[in-house]
Design a protein around this motif. Structure first.
Motif, PDB file in Angstrom:
ATOM      1  N   LEU A 117       1.096  -1.281   0.382  1.00 35.30           N
ATOM      2  CA  LEU A 117       0.389  -0.103  -0.034  1.00 35.30           C
ATOM      3  C   LEU A 117       0.449   1.035   0.102  1.00 35.30           C
ATOM      4  CD1 LEU A 117      -2.704  -1.055   1.960  1.00 35.30           C
ATOM      5  CD2 LEU A 117      -3.045  -0.579   0.282  1.00 35.30           C
ATOM      6  N   SER A 118       1.135   1.856  -0.960  1.00 31.92           N
ATOM      7  CA  SER A 118       1.219   3.200  -0.801  1.00 31.92           C
ATOM      8  C   SER A 118       0.791   4.259   0.229  1.00 31.92           C
ATOM      9  CB  SER A 118       1.408   4.239  -2.725  1.00 31.92           C
ATOM     10  OG  SER A 118       0.430   4.769  -1.709  1.00 31.92           O
ATOM     11  N   ASN A 119       1.961   4.750   0.764  1.00 27.49           N
ATOM     12  CA  ASN A 119       2.406   5.541   1.320  1.00 27.49           C
ATOM     13  C   ASN A 119       2.189   7.421   1.374  1.00 27.49           C
ATOM     14  OD1 ASN A 119       3.769   7.555   3.220  1.00 27.49           O
ATOM     15  ND2 ASN A 119       4.226   5.940   4.510  1.00 27.49           N
ATOM     16  N   ALA A 120       0.461   7.415   2.102  1.00 23.53           N
ATOM     17  CA  ALA A 120       0.023   9.184   2.093  1.00 23.53           C
ATOM     18  C   ALA A 120       0.898   9.190   1.845  1.00 23.53           C
ATOM     19  CB  ALA A 120      -1.006   8.713   2.152  1.00 23.53           C
ATOM     20  N   LYS A 125     -19.451  13.156   1.358  1.00 23.42           N
ATOM     21  CA  LYS A 125     -19.073  12.586   1.729  1.00 23.42           C
ATOM     22  C   LYS A 125     -18.868  11.198   0.744  1.00 23.42           C
ATOM     23  CE  LYS A 125     -17.620   9.544   5.363  1.00 23.42           C
ATOM     24  NZ  LYS A 125     -18.864   7.948   5.137  1.00 23.42           N
ATOM     25  N   GLU A 129     -15.479  10.331  -1.678  1.00 29.79           N
ATOM     26  CA  GLU A 129     -14.598   9.217  -2.196  1.00 29.79           C
ATOM     27  C   GLU A 129     -14.859   8.063  -3.035  1.00 29.79           C
ATOM     28  OE1 GLU A 129     -17.002   7.061   1.551  1.00 29.79           O
ATOM     29  OE2 GLU A 129     -16.151   8.488   2.944  1.00 29.79           O
ATOM     30  N   ASP A 130     -15.949   8.626  -3.865  1.00 27.48           N
ATOM     31  CA  ASP A 130     -15.620   7.884  -5.579  1.00 27.48           C
ATOM     32  C   ASP A 130     -14.622   8.160  -5.833  1.00 27.48           C
ATOM     33  OD1 ASP A 130     -17.869   6.375  -4.684  1.00 27.48           O
ATOM     34  OD2 ASP A 130     -19.318   7.109  -5.641  1.00 27.48           O
ATOM     35  N   LYS A 131     -14.743   9.493  -5.664  1.00 26.63           N
ATOM     36  CA  LYS A 131     -13.555   9.792  -6.615  1.00 26.63           C
ATOM     37  C   LYS A 131     -12.163  10.127  -5.720  1.00 26.63           C
ATOM     38  CE  LYS A 131     -15.742  11.619  -9.538  1.00 26.63           C
ATOM     39  NZ  LYS A 131     -15.624  11.080 -10.600  1.00 26.63           N
ATOM     40  N   GLY A 132     -12.154   9.565  -4.659  1.00 28.73           N
ATOM     41  CA  GLY A 132     -10.466   9.163  -4.033  1.00 28.73           C
ATOM     42  C   GLY A 132      -9.898   9.716  -2.558  1.00 28.73           C
ATOM     43  N   ILE A 135     -12.368  12.917   3.527  1.00 26.76           N
ATOM     44  CA  ILE A 135     -12.871  12.979   4.319  1.00 26.76           C
ATOM     45  C   ILE A 135     -11.840  14.158   5.902  1.00 26.76           C
ATOM     46  CG2 ILE A 135     -15.169  14.567   5.071  1.00 26.76           C
ATOM     47  CD1 ILE A 135     -14.943  14.419   2.023  1.00 26.76           C
ATOM     48  N   PHE A 140     -12.307  10.300   8.154  1.00 22.17           N
ATOM     49  CA  PHE A 140     -13.910   9.650   7.626  1.00 22.17           C
ATOM     50  C   PHE A 140     -12.869   7.942   7.087  1.00 22.17           C
ATOM     51  CE2 PHE A 140     -16.750  12.992   8.260  1.00 22.17           C
ATOM     52  CZ  PHE A 140     -17.660  11.361   9.370  1.00 22.17           C
ATOM     53  N   ILE A 141     -12.857   7.227   8.042  1.00 19.06           N
ATOM     54  CA  ILE A 141     -12.718   5.493   7.154  1.00 19.06           C
ATOM     55  C   ILE A 141     -13.700   5.269   5.790  1.00 19.06           C
ATOM     56  CG2 ILE A 141     -12.412   3.307   7.141  1.00 19.06           C
ATOM     57  CD1 ILE A 141     -11.729   4.000  10.078  1.00 19.06           C
ATOM     58  N   ASN A 142     -13.167   4.460   4.848  1.00 20.19           N
ATOM     59  CA  ASN A 142     -14.393   3.924   3.898  1.00 20.19           C
ATOM     60  C   ASN A 142     -13.443   2.685   3.385  1.00 20.19           C
ATOM     61  OD1 ASN A 142     -12.900   5.201   1.836  1.00 20.19           O
ATOM     62  ND2 ASN A 142     -12.997   6.875   1.967  1.00 20.19           N
ATOM     63  N   THR A 189     -12.389   2.286  -0.007  1.00 17.18           N
ATOM     64  CA  THR A 189     -11.643   2.435  -0.858  1.00 17.18           C
ATOM     65  C   THR A 189     -10.198   3.523  -0.771  1.00 17.18           C
ATOM     66  OG1 THR A 189     -12.151   5.092  -0.799  1.00 17.18           O
ATOM     67  CG2 THR A 189     -13.812   3.319  -1.623  1.00 17.18           C
ATOM     68  N   VAL A 190      -9.397   2.800  -2.035  1.00 19.49           N
ATOM     69  CA  VAL A 190      -7.959   3.421  -1.509  1.00 19.49           C
ATOM     70  C   VAL A 190      -7.913   4.003  -3.123  1.00 19.49           C
ATOM     71  CG1 VAL A 190      -7.339   1.140  -0.772  1.00 19.49           C
ATOM     72  CG2 VAL A 190      -5.490   3.032  -1.262  1.00 19.49           C
ATOM     73  N   GLY A 191      -7.501   5.269  -3.261  1.00 19.79           N
ATOM     74  CA  GLY A 191      -7.007   5.307  -4.334  1.00 19.79           C
ATOM     75  C   GLY A 191      -8.206   6.004  -5.541  1.00 19.79           C
ATOM     76  N   GLY A 192      -9.525   5.444  -4.595  1.00 24.41           N
ATOM     77  CA  GLY A 192     -11.081   5.685  -5.025  1.00 24.41           C
ATOM     78  C   GLY A 192     -11.156   3.986  -6.097  1.00 24.41           C
ATOM     79  N   LYS A 198      -6.983  -1.766   5.171  1.00 23.30           N
ATOM     80  CA  LYS A 198      -5.884  -1.184   3.812  1.00 23.30           C
ATOM     81  C   LYS A 198      -6.023   0.540   4.207  1.00 23.30           C
ATOM     82  CE  LYS A 198      -5.164  -5.151   1.400  1.00 23.30           C
ATOM     83  NZ  LYS A 198      -5.425  -5.804   0.103  1.00 23.30           N
ATOM     84  N   HIS A 199      -7.315   0.978   4.153  1.00 20.90           N
ATOM     85  CA  HIS A 199      -7.630   2.065   3.776  1.00 20.90           C
ATOM     86  C   HIS A 199      -6.676   3.029   4.797  1.00 20.90           C
ATOM     87  CE1 HIS A 199      -9.664   6.108   4.780  1.00 20.90           C
ATOM     88  NE2 HIS A 199      -9.612   6.012   3.784  1.00 20.90           N
ATOM     89  N   ILE A 220      -4.636   1.919   7.339  1.00 17.36           N
ATOM     90  CA  ILE A 220      -3.188   1.510   6.681  1.00 17.36           C
ATOM     91  C   ILE A 220      -2.411   2.562   5.928  1.00 17.36           C
ATOM     92  CG2 ILE A 220      -0.987  -0.002   5.660  1.00 17.36           C
ATOM     93  CD1 ILE A 220      -2.998  -2.154   7.035  1.00 17.36           C
ATOM     94  N   TYR A 221      -3.485   2.367   4.223  1.00 17.74           N
ATOM     95  CA  TYR A 221      -2.904   3.938   3.542  1.00 17.74           C
ATOM     96  C   TYR A 221      -2.100   5.308   4.079  1.00 17.74           C
ATOM     97  CZ  TYR A 221      -3.812   6.649  -0.444  1.00 17.74           C
ATOM     98  OH  TYR A 221      -3.602   7.610  -1.024  1.00 17.74           O
ATOM     99  N   ARG A 222      -3.056   5.641   5.176  1.00 16.54           N
ATOM    100  CA  ARG A 222      -3.568   6.911   5.957  1.00 16.54           C
ATOM    101  C   ARG A 222      -3.178   6.861   6.770  1.00 16.54           C
ATOM    102  NH1 ARG A 222      -4.466  10.865   2.051  1.00 16.54           N
ATOM    103  NH2 ARG A 222      -6.476  10.564   1.063  1.00 16.54           N
ATOM    104  N   SER A 223      -2.079   5.898   7.577  1.00 17.52           N
ATOM    105  CA  SER A 223      -1.661   5.931   8.367  1.00 17.52           C
ATOM    106  C   SER A 223      -2.061   6.358   9.160  1.00 17.52           C
ATOM    107  CB  SER A 223      -0.165   6.372   7.942  1.00 17.52           C
ATOM    108  OG  SER A 223       0.580   6.099   6.798  1.00 17.52           O
TER     109      SER A 223
END
Lengths: 332, 332
Positions: A46-49, A87, A91-94, A97, B99-101, B103-106, B113-114, B116-119
């Motif tokens: 997972l890329s590091n944001a 929101k 989220e759909d657009k990546g 919030i 907010f957690i959701n 998706t990651v990167g849409g 995973k979301h 982790i991605y956002r740390s």
DNA sequence: TTTTTTTGCGAAAACGCTTCCATCTCGAAA
DNA sequence: TTTCGAGATGGAAGCGTTTTCGCAAAAAAA
């Protein structure tokens, strides 16, 4: 956490190649790309944001200003529905919030500084006191922004058609034979001004004289104030036959005053709300349902357009709602 | 944006020194420290959250899971009040809320995973379907977490005292002379189990026989279901004299059924809700007000303790609410 | 005075990523 | 055959921080 480097080692390629493979760049062989993607998946990469944001100056994070005026805050159905819709579109657009506040690192600061610190790609001002200079500072800071129910120069906005809303409600009352229609208006904001316009316009068009004692100040989302205002109206020598409240919630206060006066709705007096919240609809309150879904979605779309620079429209979208007739306005 | 480097140049010191001065480290002269701080302030310096996070592995960002089950979502007063309280406590401590959701990167992914991605430094699961395996995965992933109204092993939690809540409500009805007390319970969750325990316990302690036809399944926050369940109860040969609803909102459905049956509240039948939401209180509904402020604050405190490692208590806190008598339970 | 300790500061590496540019290979054109 | 260009890959810099470690100067002790 597994990083690009780990994948690079496993695949015997360079970090640069891995980055390109994962980001779908062109200058890379099809077979290596597929292999890298497969391995990355296997390793649970997972890329590091933070790292990405640091390098690209893009966080894919939107700051949302949602201030708890008068304790309503998140519990205010109108705003929370807008937020919900905003929101889910984001989220759909990546985009994620994050709530904006006026602290940074636990210290008092300003909304703008908080946003800069967090490097939000854009901000949405959904529920706020637009007279607060800090809000204006934020909206006009140059960070892509969108406001709801208020328009600053050079900042895109989306507003609910408040004039039309009050027109439709007033017209509805008129169509049911009412002429003594009172309006308890909300706080002194743009929204209120627009609604008053609608109210006046409807009466004027119907040739019904405007009576000052029927237009009195209330507040949004305040039961006690609504109750007091209602009492005041009921005590007039010639009380109105229909009262329009600042919003559905306020109506609950007015209702109290009406019942205490021994009157019944709608036989003795008709009532109208604004917003279209669930609990009001359940009670059959005549109200104007704002299109929160569109408000949120359009606001989000505009903000993302502004962020991504395509077809950026720095204008104000007006969204209309729909009359919910209910059964609290009597036919006269 | 002004960076440490800019300040360093202006002050004729190194970047390292500036960093230390701004972070209150010890090995730095008092006068240089003050000078650096002053200049930084003047230049409007704000540290870059991404860079800092990258280096320190701390984002000072908390992920909040708040899922819109059955369209209630943010508009559900109980949960949104908790979130409000959680949020404001977190902000005081220097944490932001995102907010957690899933998706990651849409792209569709998973909650974990979301995160982790956002740390995120930690996550709070405030409103969710606890039977969803993705939620459990998140709660037990090792990321500091806290849950509300549900307890996973090894994950701190805070729950509202549901057993006590239903005991108090039932006891109240009993104290007003009722013995035919029905309970329409909510979805099949921990919360419901606890409440049923309270209900049974109260009746048992009062030596009132439990009648199966009085205990029927409903759903949380669902007006239609509550309406149907109420109809069912009213059609019994010997209907109850008091009905306890899954929550205040559901009550509005039951109310419809009651009025349609030509009955009045509380003369013909008594009713009781749960949650203590504003609109219910306005109507004088007898209900049990949950202490959302404490729930949010305690949850946040526990989470931050877990994140920061001090006095970490991996337990379950139980918060009790208070009976709101209202006027919908008749004295028999 | 000399030695030791304390204090104040800087060089440099590292965090994980993107991107520019150079390099290399190979098939096609001349 | 040589020359070119396209395609594939890697090296390396740099984004803005924090932090370790080393060094010099000043202060304290001898």
């Amino acid at each position: 956490m597994v990083s690009l480097k780990d994948i690079a080692e496993k695949c015997n390629v360079s970090v640069a190649t891995v980055s390109k493979a994962l980001n779908g760049k062109e200058d890379i062989g099809k077979s290596t790309r597929d292999k890298i993607r497969r391995i990355a998946e296997e390793m649970g990469y997972l890329s590091n944001a933070s790292a990405r944001a640091l390098k690209t100056n893009r966080t894919y994070n939107i700051g949302v200003l949602f201030i708890d005026q008068k304790e309503a805050g998140l519990a205010h159905e109108y705003f929370s529905k807008i937020l919900e819709s905003f929101k889910s579109h984001a989220e759909d657009k990546g985009y994620d919030i994050t709530f904006i506040n006026r602290t940074v690192g636990g210290m008092q600061s300003s909304y703008l500084k908080h946003c800069i610190y967090r490097s939000f790609d854009g901000v949405a001002i959904i529920c706020a006191d637009f007279t607060d200079p800090q809000i204006e500072e934020l909206a006009t800071s140059g960070i892509p922004a969108v406001t709801i129910d208020y328009t600053y120069p050079d900042c895109p906005s989306v507003i609910s058609d408040n004039t039309k809303g009050l027109q439709e409600l007033t017209n509805y009352a008129i169509s049911r034979g009412h002429t003594r229609i009172a309006y308890i208006y909300g706080d002194d904001t743009e929204v209120t001004k627009k609604r008053l316009m609608g109210y006046y316009d409807s009466l004027y068009s119907a040739n019904i004289p405007i009576r000052n004692e029927y237009v009195i100040a209330g507040q949004f989302h305040d039961i006690d104030v609504a109750e007091a205002a209602t009492k005041q109206l009921l005590s007039l020598k010639e009380p109105p036959t229909c009262i329009i409240f600042p919003d559905d919630y306020s109506y609950f206060g007015g209702r109290k005053a009406i019942f205490e006066a021994g009157l019944s709705i709608p036989n003795d007096i008709s009532v109208i709300g604004y917003d279209g919240i669930q609990t009001a609809k359940i009670y059959g309150l005549t109200t104007y349902a704002q299109d929160t879904t569109s408000l949120g979605t359009i606001a989000c779309r505009k903000l993302i357009d502004a962020i991504e620079g395509n077809s950026y429209s720095n204008d104000c979208s007006i969204v209309s709602g729909s009359l919910f007739p209910g059964n609290t306005v009597a036919q006269i």
